[in-house]
Write an enzyme that holds these catalytic residues in place. Structure first.
Site, PDB file in Angstrom:
ATOM      1  N   HIS A  79       0.157 -11.987   0.921  1.00 31.53           N
ATOM      2  CA  HIS A  79      -0.720 -11.024   0.245  1.00 31.53           C
ATOM      3  C   HIS A  79      -1.084 -11.467  -1.183  1.00 31.53           C
ATOM      4  CE1 HIS A  79      -1.460  -6.400  -0.242  1.00 31.53           C
ATOM      5  NE2 HIS A  79      -2.511  -7.125  -0.587  1.00 31.53           N
TER       6      HIS A  79
ATOM      7  N   TYR B  23       0.834  -1.206   0.000  1.00 38.13           N
ATOM      8  CA  TYR B  23       0.000   0.000   0.000  1.00 38.13           C
ATOM      9  C   TYR B  23       0.872   1.260   0.000  1.00 38.13           C
ATOM     10  CZ  TYR B  23      -3.532  -3.419   1.423  1.00 38.13           C
ATOM     11  OH  TYR B  23      -4.353  -4.518   1.492  1.00 38.13           O
TER      12      TYR B  23
HETATM   13  P1  NAD Z   1     -13.429  -0.245   1.266  1.00 34.26           P
HETATM   14  O1  NAD Z   1     -14.581  -0.982   0.703  1.00 34.26           O
HETATM   15  O2  NAD Z   1     -13.221  -0.250   2.712  1.00 34.26           O
HETATM   16  O3  NAD Z   1     -13.519   1.256   0.694  1.00 34.26           O
HETATM   17  C1  NAD Z   1     -12.534   2.194   1.020  1.00 34.26           C
HETATM   18  C2  NAD Z   1     -12.899   3.528   0.361  1.00 34.26           C
HETATM   19  O4  NAD Z   1     -14.109   4.027   0.911  1.00 34.26           O
HETATM   20  C3  NAD Z   1     -11.855   4.601   0.611  1.00 34.26           C
HETATM   21  O5  NAD Z   1     -11.814   5.478  -0.486  1.00 34.26           O
HETATM   22  C4  NAD Z   1     -12.398   5.328   1.832  1.00 34.26           C
HETATM   23  O6  NAD Z   1     -11.901   6.632   1.896  1.00 34.26           O
HETATM   24  C5  NAD Z   1     -13.881   5.302   1.531  1.00 34.26           C
HETATM   25  N1  NAD Z   1     -14.741   5.381   2.717  1.00 34.26           N
HETATM   26  C6  NAD Z   1     -14.563   4.810   3.928  1.00 34.26           C
HETATM   27  N2  NAD Z   1     -15.591   5.071   4.739  1.00 34.26           N
HETATM   28  C7  NAD Z   1     -16.471   5.837   4.015  1.00 34.26           C
HETATM   29  C8  NAD Z   1     -17.732   6.425   4.288  1.00 34.26           C
HETATM   30  N3  NAD Z   1     -18.331   6.275   5.478  1.00 34.26           N
HETATM   31  N4  NAD Z   1     -18.344   7.140   3.320  1.00 34.26           N
HETATM   32  C9  NAD Z   1     -17.781   7.290   2.112  1.00 34.26           C
HETATM   33  N5  NAD Z   1     -16.575   6.774   1.777  1.00 34.26           N
HETATM   34  C10 NAD Z   1     -15.939   6.033   2.729  1.00 34.26           C
HETATM   35  O7  NAD Z   1     -12.136  -0.821   0.504  1.00 34.26           O
HETATM   36  P2  NAD Z   1     -10.634  -1.112   0.938  1.00 34.26           P
HETATM   37  O8  NAD Z   1     -10.011   0.059   1.610  1.00 34.26           O
HETATM   38  O9  NAD Z   1      -9.977  -1.684  -0.254  1.00 34.26           O
HETATM   39  O10 NAD Z   1     -10.752  -2.304   1.986  1.00 34.26           O
HETATM   40  C11 NAD Z   1     -10.566  -2.127   3.363  1.00 34.26           C
HETATM   41  C12 NAD Z   1      -9.217  -2.626   3.835  1.00 34.26           C
HETATM   42  O11 NAD Z   1      -9.161  -4.046   3.695  1.00 34.26           O
HETATM   43  C13 NAD Z   1      -8.005  -2.109   3.052  1.00 34.26           C
HETATM   44  O12 NAD Z   1      -7.646  -0.813   3.452  1.00 34.26           O
HETATM   45  C14 NAD Z   1      -6.997  -3.176   3.382  1.00 34.26           C
HETATM   46  O13 NAD Z   1      -6.476  -2.960   4.677  1.00 34.26           O
HETATM   47  C15 NAD Z   1      -7.843  -4.452   3.374  1.00 34.26           C
HETATM   48  N6  NAD Z   1      -7.826  -5.109   2.048  1.00 34.26           N
HETATM   49  C16 NAD Z   1      -6.932  -6.122   1.851  1.00 34.26           C
HETATM   50  C17 NAD Z   1      -6.854  -6.733   0.609  1.00 34.26           C
HETATM   51  C18 NAD Z   1      -5.869  -7.865   0.402  1.00 34.26           C
HETATM   52  O14 NAD Z   1      -5.256  -8.325   1.347  1.00 34.26           O
HETATM   53  N7  NAD Z   1      -5.689  -8.340  -0.797  1.00 34.26           N
HETATM   54  C19 NAD Z   1      -7.660  -6.309  -0.441  1.00 34.26           C
HETATM   55  C20 NAD Z   1      -8.597  -5.310  -0.185  1.00 34.26           C
HETATM   56  C21 NAD Z   1      -8.676  -4.722   1.054  1.00 34.26           C
END
Ligand code: NAD
Length: 325
Positions: A135, A72
């Site tokens: 990952h 990230y």
């Molecule tokens: P998410 O579905 O959590 O969406 C994140 C987005 O939504 C960001 O732009 C954030 O600013 C926005 N957001 C958050 N709260 C909000 C709200 N209340 N209203 C409007 N917008 C809002 O997607 P993500 O960040 O990809 O997933 C969460 C976490 O999961 C990641 O940060 C990561 O730590 C993990 N993740 C891991 C993998 C992997 O291991 N391959 C893949 C995806 C996600």
């Protein structure tokens, strides 16, 4: 180790946060988890000071699970999370990853995994992580993941550098295949259980449950799609899915509701996942996402939104090697 893994974490603030055990680990984690990828500018440029305050506010509000990766922001998110958690390490559960280092950069070899965790510990300013995940394993060779990557991670666990280990990825089959073949502590799956998808529940969850492996449900907003903002340019969804998300957002607004809040609450209520990981980088997002605990999701509204998503529900994109799909 300066902070023993058995050390009792600081007192939790009283509040509405709920906690669940992660599989058979000793990790009791908040139902709302802090996804730190936005701290690495993955969803647009984040204000570093605001990001730091959002992490600190989250800890003060009882969020104790923080997930990050060297991928990230190409180490930026780990750097920023480590700095933000200074002085708060004992109160939180940190999950980081190894094996993915860029859009097309992967190395799941034992040597790289071992060096990678050492580098992550430096950036996170700690001498252990609570969880280390391989990952996006769909980009790796299955045999290497099972025979080399996971054994290297278990060695790091024995050395006390990672309390527990697991895997993460998008397509469900590679996660299920590895989980069936080798003992794991936790699996992180994303974009497979929220208002746009539920196949994780039928496919992956029973496999994990049977083996006592903890389940982390990530991306409840389908990586920003289930919000009032446009998703980032790299978002892999189809035009049809984006259009449906816009219609769902409009439907919620007309009812005086918020699609993101509804999507979150829907995921918090899913009992098979220990935590729902949401990406956040501002205090406003932390506040909003905590608010989702205040009222239950209206089943009628959920049904209507699901109806809007009927034609795109459980539609997936390709991620990883051909044999991983
Ligand atoms: P998410 O579905 O959590 O969406 C994140 C987005 O939504 C960001 O732009 C954030 O600013 C926005 N957001 C958050 N709260 C909000 C709200 N209340 N209203 C409007 N917008 C809002 O997607 P993500 O960040 O990809 O997933 C969460 C976490 O999961 C990641 O940060 C990561 O730590 C993990 N993740 C891991 C993998 C992997 O291991 N391959 C893949 C995806 C996600």
């Amino acid at each position: 180790m300066s902070q023993s893994s058995a050390q009792v974490r600081g007192a939790r603030p009283a509040g509405m946060m709920q906690y669940r055990m992660l599989g058979r680990t000793a990790l009791e984690i908040s139902v709302l988890g802090f996804g730190a990828s936005p701290l690495g500018d993955v969803f647009g440029v984040a204000d570093p000071e605001e990001g730091k305050r959002s992490v600190q506010m989250a800890v003060d509000e009882g969020i104790n699970f923080f997930d990050v990766s060297p991928y990230y922001g190409l180490t930026l998110a780990e750097e920023r999370l480590g700095a933000a958690l200074r002085g708060r390490r004992a109160r939180v559960v940190i999950s980081t990853k190894c094996g993915r280092y860029g859009l097309d950069q992967f190395d799941y070899s034992g040597n790289r995994i071992t060096a990678s965790l050492e580098e992550s510990l430096g950036r996170l300013q700690t001498d252990y992580v609570d969880l280390l995940l391989a990952h996006d394993i769909e980009f790796g060779d299955h045999r290497q993941i099972v025979d080399e990557t996971i054994p290297a991670m278990r060695r790091l666990q024995k050395e006390g550098k990672a309390r527990y280990i697991g895997i993460s990825g998008y397509p469900l089959r590679p996660l299920m295949r590895v989980a069936r073949e080798v003992p794991l502590d936790a699996v992180l799956s994303y974009c497979h259980y929220n208002l746009l998808a539920d196949d994780m529940d039928e496919m992956l969850a029973p496999v994990l449950e049977h083996r006592g492996i903890g389940l982390i449900n990530a991306s409840p907003l389908h990586m920003g799609l289930l919000t009032d903002h446009d998703p980032p340019g790299w978002h892999p969804s189809s035009g049809e899915m984006r259009a449906a998300a816009k219609r769902a957002g409009k439907y919620c607004r007309e009812l005086g509701a918020d699609l993101a809040e509804l999507a979150l609450r829907f995921c918090f209520d899913y009992p098979r996942a220990a935590t729902t990981l949401v990406g956040m980088a501002t205090r406003e997002e932390v506040r909003k996402n905590l608010r989702a605990f205040e009222a239950p999701a209206d089943p009628q509204v959920v049904r209507q939104v699901r109806a809007i998503f009927r034609d795109v529900f459980n539609c997936c994109w390709i991620s990883g090697r051909g044999e991983s799909q």
